[in-house]
Motif scaffolding. Structure first.
Motif, PDB file in Angstrom:
ATOM      1  N   ASN A 360       0.989  -1.051   0.082  1.00 31.42           N
ATOM      2  CA  ASN A 360      -0.026  -0.018   0.037  1.00 31.42           C
ATOM      3  C   ASN A 360       0.938   1.121  -0.205  1.00 31.42           C
ATOM      4  O   ASN A 360       0.543   2.092  -0.868  1.00 31.42           O
ATOM      5  CB  ASN A 360      -0.780  -0.011   1.379  1.00 31.42           C
ATOM      6  CG  ASN A 360      -2.314  -0.704   1.039  1.00 31.42           C
ATOM      7  OD1 ASN A 360      -2.636  -0.902  -0.106  1.00 31.42           O
ATOM      8  ND2 ASN A 360      -3.026  -0.922   2.006  1.00 31.42           N
ATOM      9  N   ALA A 361       1.929   1.253   0.890  1.00 26.73           N
ATOM     10  CA  ALA A 361       2.647   2.419   0.927  1.00 26.73           C
ATOM     11  C   ALA A 361       3.503   2.771  -0.253  1.00 26.73           C
ATOM     12  O   ALA A 361       3.660   3.822  -0.981  1.00 26.73           O
ATOM     13  CB  ALA A 361       3.727   2.286   2.130  1.00 26.73           C
ATOM     14  N   LEU A 362       4.010   1.598  -1.142  1.00 26.51           N
ATOM     15  CA  LEU A 362       4.554   1.675  -2.302  1.00 26.51           C
ATOM     16  C   LEU A 362       3.568   2.124  -3.360  1.00 26.51           C
ATOM     17  O   LEU A 362       4.215   3.038  -4.321  1.00 26.51           O
ATOM     18  CB  LEU A 362       5.113   0.431  -2.746  1.00 26.51           C
ATOM     19  CG  LEU A 362       6.376  -0.127  -1.702  1.00 26.51           C
ATOM     20  CD1 LEU A 362       6.797  -1.514  -2.386  1.00 26.51           C
ATOM     21  CD2 LEU A 362       7.559   0.959  -2.005  1.00 26.51           C
ATOM     22  N   ARG A 363       2.249   1.778  -3.127  1.00 23.11           N
ATOM     23  CA  ARG A 363       1.435   2.311  -4.471  1.00 23.11           C
ATOM     24  C   ARG A 363       1.154   3.644  -4.333  1.00 23.11           C
ATOM     25  O   ARG A 363       0.910   4.268  -5.364  1.00 23.11           O
ATOM     26  CB  ARG A 363       0.296   1.254  -4.047  1.00 23.11           C
ATOM     27  CG  ARG A 363      -0.983   1.495  -5.345  1.00 23.11           C
ATOM     28  CD  ARG A 363      -2.096   0.675  -5.192  1.00 23.11           C
ATOM     29  NE  ARG A 363      -1.698  -0.739  -4.952  1.00 23.11           N
ATOM     30  CZ  ARG A 363      -1.742  -1.596  -3.917  1.00 23.11           C
ATOM     31  NH1 ARG A 363      -2.118  -0.943  -2.707  1.00 23.11           N
ATOM     32  NH2 ARG A 363      -1.335  -2.738  -4.030  1.00 23.11           N
ATOM     33  N   PHE A 364       1.351   4.316  -3.189  1.00 23.09           N
ATOM     34  CA  PHE A 364       0.757   5.681  -3.194  1.00 23.09           C
ATOM     35  C   PHE A 364       2.247   6.576  -3.141  1.00 23.09           C
ATOM     36  O   PHE A 364       2.329   7.760  -2.626  1.00 23.09           O
ATOM     37  CB  PHE A 364       0.001   5.915  -1.905  1.00 23.09           C
ATOM     38  CG  PHE A 364      -1.309   5.416  -1.880  1.00 23.09           C
ATOM     39  CD1 PHE A 364      -2.400   6.014  -2.878  1.00 23.09           C
ATOM     40  CD2 PHE A 364      -1.579   4.085  -1.436  1.00 23.09           C
ATOM     41  CE1 PHE A 364      -3.516   5.506  -2.916  1.00 23.09           C
ATOM     42  CE2 PHE A 364      -2.989   3.606  -1.595  1.00 23.09           C
ATOM     43  CZ  PHE A 364      -3.766   4.157  -2.315  1.00 23.09           C
ATOM     44  N   SER A 365       3.339   6.060  -3.269  1.00 21.71           N
ATOM     45  CA  SER A 365       4.752   6.817  -3.130  1.00 21.71           C
ATOM     46  C   SER A 365       4.929   6.985  -4.615  1.00 21.71           C
ATOM     47  O   SER A 365       4.847   6.232  -5.547  1.00 21.71           O
ATOM     48  CB  SER A 365       5.799   6.034  -2.508  1.00 21.71           C
ATOM     49  OG  SER A 365       5.287   5.641  -1.165  1.00 21.71           O
ATOM     50  N   ARG A 366       6.015   8.008  -4.819  1.00 24.88           N
ATOM     51  CA  ARG A 366       6.492   8.374  -5.995  1.00 24.88           C
ATOM     52  C   ARG A 366       7.931   8.026  -6.047  1.00 24.88           C
ATOM     53  O   ARG A 366       8.694   7.740  -5.107  1.00 24.88           O
ATOM     54  CB  ARG A 366       6.374   9.936  -6.169  1.00 24.88           C
ATOM     55  CG  ARG A 366       4.948  10.571  -5.944  1.00 24.88           C
ATOM     56  CD  ARG A 366       5.076  11.907  -6.209  1.00 24.88           C
ATOM     57  NE  ARG A 366       5.812  12.718  -4.980  1.00 24.88           N
ATOM     58  CZ  ARG A 366       5.063  12.971  -3.951  1.00 24.88           C
ATOM     59  NH1 ARG A 366       3.923  12.912  -3.891  1.00 24.88           N
ATOM     60  NH2 ARG A 366       5.912  13.443  -2.936  1.00 24.88           N
ATOM     61  N   SER A 367       8.544   8.054  -7.364  1.00 28.10           N
ATOM     62  CA  SER A 367      10.007   7.641  -7.416  1.00 28.10           C
ATOM     63  C   SER A 367      10.782   8.703  -6.538  1.00 28.10           C
ATOM     64  O   SER A 367      10.608   9.808  -6.772  1.00 28.10           O
ATOM     65  CB  SER A 367      10.302   7.616  -9.096  1.00 28.10           C
ATOM     66  OG  SER A 367      11.570   7.423  -9.256  1.00 28.10           O
ATOM     67  N   GLY A 368      11.468   8.135  -6.031  1.00 28.75           N
ATOM     68  CA  GLY A 368      12.548   8.746  -5.097  1.00 28.75           C
ATOM     69  C   GLY A 368      12.117   8.947  -3.716  1.00 28.75           C
ATOM     70  O   GLY A 368      12.696   9.582  -2.774  1.00 28.75           O
ATOM     71  N   ASP A 369      10.804   8.615  -3.365  1.00 26.85           N
ATOM     72  CA  ASP A 369      10.423   8.771  -2.003  1.00 26.85           C
ATOM     73  C   ASP A 369      11.056   7.619  -0.977  1.00 26.85           C
ATOM     74  O   ASP A 369      11.814   6.975  -1.322  1.00 26.85           O
ATOM     75  CB  ASP A 369       8.782   8.431  -2.141  1.00 26.85           C
ATOM     76  CG  ASP A 369       8.166   9.855  -2.481  1.00 26.85           C
ATOM     77  OD1 ASP A 369       8.573  10.858  -2.801  1.00 26.85           O
ATOM     78  OD2 ASP A 369       6.759   9.742  -2.914  1.00 26.85           O
ATOM     79  N   GLU A 370      10.643   7.742   0.220  1.00 27.81           N
ATOM     80  CA  GLU A 370      11.044   7.070   1.207  1.00 27.81           C
ATOM     81  C   GLU A 370       9.918   6.202   1.870  1.00 27.81           C
ATOM     82  O   GLU A 370       9.195   7.040   2.272  1.00 27.81           O
ATOM     83  CB  GLU A 370      11.987   7.541   2.010  1.00 27.81           C
ATOM     84  CG  GLU A 370      12.506   6.574   3.184  1.00 27.81           C
ATOM     85  CD  GLU A 370      13.402   7.386   4.304  1.00 27.81           C
ATOM     86  OE1 GLU A 370      14.520   7.857   4.007  1.00 27.81           O
ATOM     87  OE2 GLU A 370      12.923   7.685   5.286  1.00 27.81           O
ATOM     88  N   VAL A 371       9.938   4.975   2.035  1.00 22.08           N
ATOM     89  CA  VAL A 371       9.055   4.391   2.907  1.00 22.08           C
ATOM     90  C   VAL A 371       9.774   3.785   4.296  1.00 22.08           C
ATOM     91  O   VAL A 371      10.446   2.845   3.863  1.00 22.08           O
ATOM     92  CB  VAL A 371       8.209   3.313   2.057  1.00 22.08           C
ATOM     93  CG1 VAL A 371       7.370   2.393   2.891  1.00 22.08           C
ATOM     94  CG2 VAL A 371       7.280   3.641   0.935  1.00 22.08           C
ATOM     95  N   SER A 372       9.442   3.988   5.453  1.00 24.52           N
ATOM     96  CA  SER A 372      10.001   3.630   6.489  1.00 24.52           C
ATOM     97  C   SER A 372       9.203   2.967   7.507  1.00 24.52           C
ATOM     98  O   SER A 372       8.014   3.048   7.356  1.00 24.52           O
ATOM     99  CB  SER A 372      10.779   4.987   7.077  1.00 24.52           C
ATOM    100  OG  SER A 372       9.771   5.684   7.573  1.00 24.52           O
ATOM    101  N   VAL A 373       9.865   1.741   8.219  1.00 20.91           N
ATOM    102  CA  VAL A 373       9.091   1.266   9.102  1.00 20.91           C
ATOM    103  C   VAL A 373       9.741   1.435  10.280  1.00 20.91           C
ATOM    104  O   VAL A 373      11.110   1.339  10.639  1.00 20.91           O
ATOM    105  CB  VAL A 373       9.483  -0.441   8.729  1.00 20.91           C
ATOM    106  CG1 VAL A 373       8.511  -1.304   9.828  1.00 20.91           C
ATOM    107  CG2 VAL A 373       8.619  -0.583   7.451  1.00 20.91           C
ATOM    108  N   ARG A 374       8.936   1.797  11.554  1.00 19.04           N
ATOM    109  CA  ARG A 374       9.719   2.129  12.942  1.00 19.04           C
ATOM    110  C   ARG A 374       8.958   1.109  13.770  1.00 19.04           C
ATOM    111  O   ARG A 374       7.881   0.960  13.745  1.00 19.04           O
ATOM    112  CB  ARG A 374       9.476   3.645  13.394  1.00 19.04           C
ATOM    113  CG  ARG A 374      10.009   4.359  12.481  1.00 19.04           C
ATOM    114  CD  ARG A 374       9.487   6.078  12.962  1.00 19.04           C
ATOM    115  NE  ARG A 374      10.234   6.810  12.041  1.00 19.04           N
ATOM    116  CZ  ARG A 374       9.969   8.293  12.069  1.00 19.04           C
ATOM    117  NH1 ARG A 374       8.882   8.824  13.083  1.00 19.04           N
ATOM    118  NH2 ARG A 374      10.452   9.010  11.383  1.00 19.04           N
ATOM    119  N   ILE A 375       9.781   0.576  14.571  1.00 10.64           N
ATOM    120  CA  ILE A 375       9.410  -0.109  15.919  1.00 10.64           C
ATOM    121  C   ILE A 375      10.084   0.212  17.150  1.00 10.64           C
ATOM    122  O   ILE A 375      11.221   0.272  17.356  1.00 10.64           O
ATOM    123  CB  ILE A 375       9.869  -1.793  15.500  1.00 10.64           C
ATOM    124  CG1 ILE A 375       9.277  -2.414  14.154  1.00 10.64           C
ATOM    125  CG2 ILE A 375       9.436  -2.769  16.577  1.00 10.64           C
ATOM    126  CD1 ILE A 375       9.983  -3.718  13.548  1.00 10.64           C
TER     127      ILE A 375
END
Length: 454
Positions: A360-375
């Motif tokens: 889902n996060a990749l689908r709404f992101s643009r080229s060059g963006d960052e998807v991060s996961v925090r725990i």
């Protein structure tokens, strides 16, 4: 032995039978000894009575013939006018002087050559067994013997024991009948429950009606109600799955039919290629919907045992598997996590959860963006956040996220990804929240209970 009544009755009757017989045998043995002792006491008492009678006058003045006739007549059960008892025995007697001369003997007494030793004794004479007692009178120098035939005594003792045993043998069958009837009365609640189940319609899955039951049947009713509830929930899931599949696949299949007809009616290669492209997109979307529906159906029926696992390790491994997909879209995946964050879960559930959140996060992101996961772990709670840098979601629509078949900003989506994530989080005992980031983008935050084992 399929009958509960028979399973209970058979060992109960056997226990009662053998227990009663054992007790009767012990009682008969003790009764036999006691009866022997009573008859021996009667011999001693009879000898003392003769002794008392002979002490009434000097020895030289005793009329031995008169005394013998009187005593012999008193001890003769067949004498006319004498009261007799069925358990009475004909006694025989003999009297010797100090020198061993026979002074008096009853007609039925055995012909002894000499007096026996003092006390109670048994002996054989002329094919008969006798039991007697010899009493010594020191004052007059007499030896008084009183005895009876052992076979007559044993016959009377056997009669007494038979009369004792007979009621037991008669009562045991009656006792078995009463136990049978009592078991039937005790099993009546079980029979009523069985009748209640037989009378229910085949499609009825409602719990059994509450009511007073014996303590042994209440767990059975509770277990049956649990099974009926599980069956009802299973059928409800099947109905919901069929309804969801019919609802969601109806439109894609209709669109696929339109694209096929458009391709058949195309007037040139360009129109045919365009229709073929739309057909391919429709097939991909129908496949995605089918896959998500099957995933939801498996999750709803999944009741696996959760065990302690390291969430950080599981998420890191899943991000490594999804890295090629992110690189293909030129999007960077970042993990910011505490070390060794332990939760109770299953690796398969964590895999499905992360695949849906990251996709889902990749689908709404643009080229060059960052998807991060925090725990992060805070006390007994573990917080997992998936953050993207997309356009976010309209605040008025945040409450609809996670609902089935609601796709926000993705016309090709099935609207099941976040619903699946919500189901997994619910199974893990956690919560799911959505919010827009102040710096731009969207955040999905999961709160999971930390593993007690950690």
């Amino acid at each position: 032995m399929n009958s509960i009544r028979a399973r209970i009755l058979a060992p109960t009757i056997a226990l009662v039978l053998f227990g009663s017989l054992a007790l009767v045998l012990l009682a008969m043995r003790d009764s036999y000894r006691q009866t022997e002792a009573v008859y021996d006491a009667q011999l001693v008492q009879a000898a003392r009575l003769i002794q008392g009678l002979l002490q009434q006058q000097p020895l030289e003045q005793i009329d031995w013939r008169f005394i013998r006739t009187a005593v012999d007549g008193a001890m003769d059960r067949s004498a006319e006018g004498i009261f007799s008892h069925p358990y009475e025995i004909n006694l025989a007697f003999q009297v010797w002087s100090r020198d061993g001369d026979l002074l008096m003997r009853s007609e039925q007494a055995p012909a002894l050559d000499s007096p026996p030793s003092p006390g109670i004794h048994e002996f054989f004479l002329d094919g008969q067994e006798w039991c007697g007692v010899l009493l010594e009178d020191g004052r007059q120098g007499l030896r008084i013997w009183v005895g009876e035939r052992e076979d007559l005594r044993q016959d009377l003792i056997q009669q007494i024991l038979q009369h004792t045993l007979l009621p037991t043998l008669v009562c045991l069958p009656l006792l078995a009948v009463f136990i049978w009837l009592l078991l039937g009365w005790g099993l009546r609640p079980l029979q009523r429950m069985a009748q209640q189940l037989r009378n229910r319609p085949a499609h009825a899955l409602e719990p059994l009606a509450p009511g007073p039951l014996p303590a042994e049947l209440q767990p059975m009713r509770d277990a049956l109600n649990d099974v009926l509830s599980q069956l009802s929930a299973l059928l409800e899931r099947e109905r919901r799955f069929i309804a969801d599949a019919a609802h969601e696949l109806r439109t894609p299949l209709a669109i696929l039919d339109i694209h096929v007809r458009n391709m058949q009616q195309a007037k040139n290669p360009e129109e045919r290629e365009e229709a073929l492209g739309f057909l391919h997109q429709g097939v991909v979307r129908a496949t995605r919907i089918s896959s998500q529906l099957l995933t939801m159906a498996r999750l709803e029926a999944r009741f696996g045992n959760l065990h302690c696992l390291d969430l950080t390790v599981s998420v890191r491994e899943e991000l490594a598997d999804l890295a090629p997909l992110a690189l293909d879209q030129q999007i960077e995946l970042v993990l910011d996590a505490d070390e060794s964050v332990m939760v109770d879960g299953e690796p398969g559930l964590i895999t499905i959860l992360m695949q849906n959140l990251i996709s889902n996060a990749l689908r709404f992101s643009r080229s060059g963006d960052e998807v991060s996961v925090r725990i992060r772990q805070s006390g007994d709670q573990v917080h997992l956040q998936v953050l993207d840098q997309g356009a976010g979601v309209d605040a008025a629509r945040l409450h609809r996220l996670g609902a089935r078949f609601h796709s926000e900003g993705n016309p090709q989506g099935a609207g099941l990804g976040l619903a699946i994530v919500g189901m997994i989080v619910q199974q893990l005992g956690g919560l799911m929240r959505f919010r827009n980031r102040e710096s731009g983008g969207f955040c999905v935050e999961l709160s999971l209970p930390a593993s007690a084992s950690s």
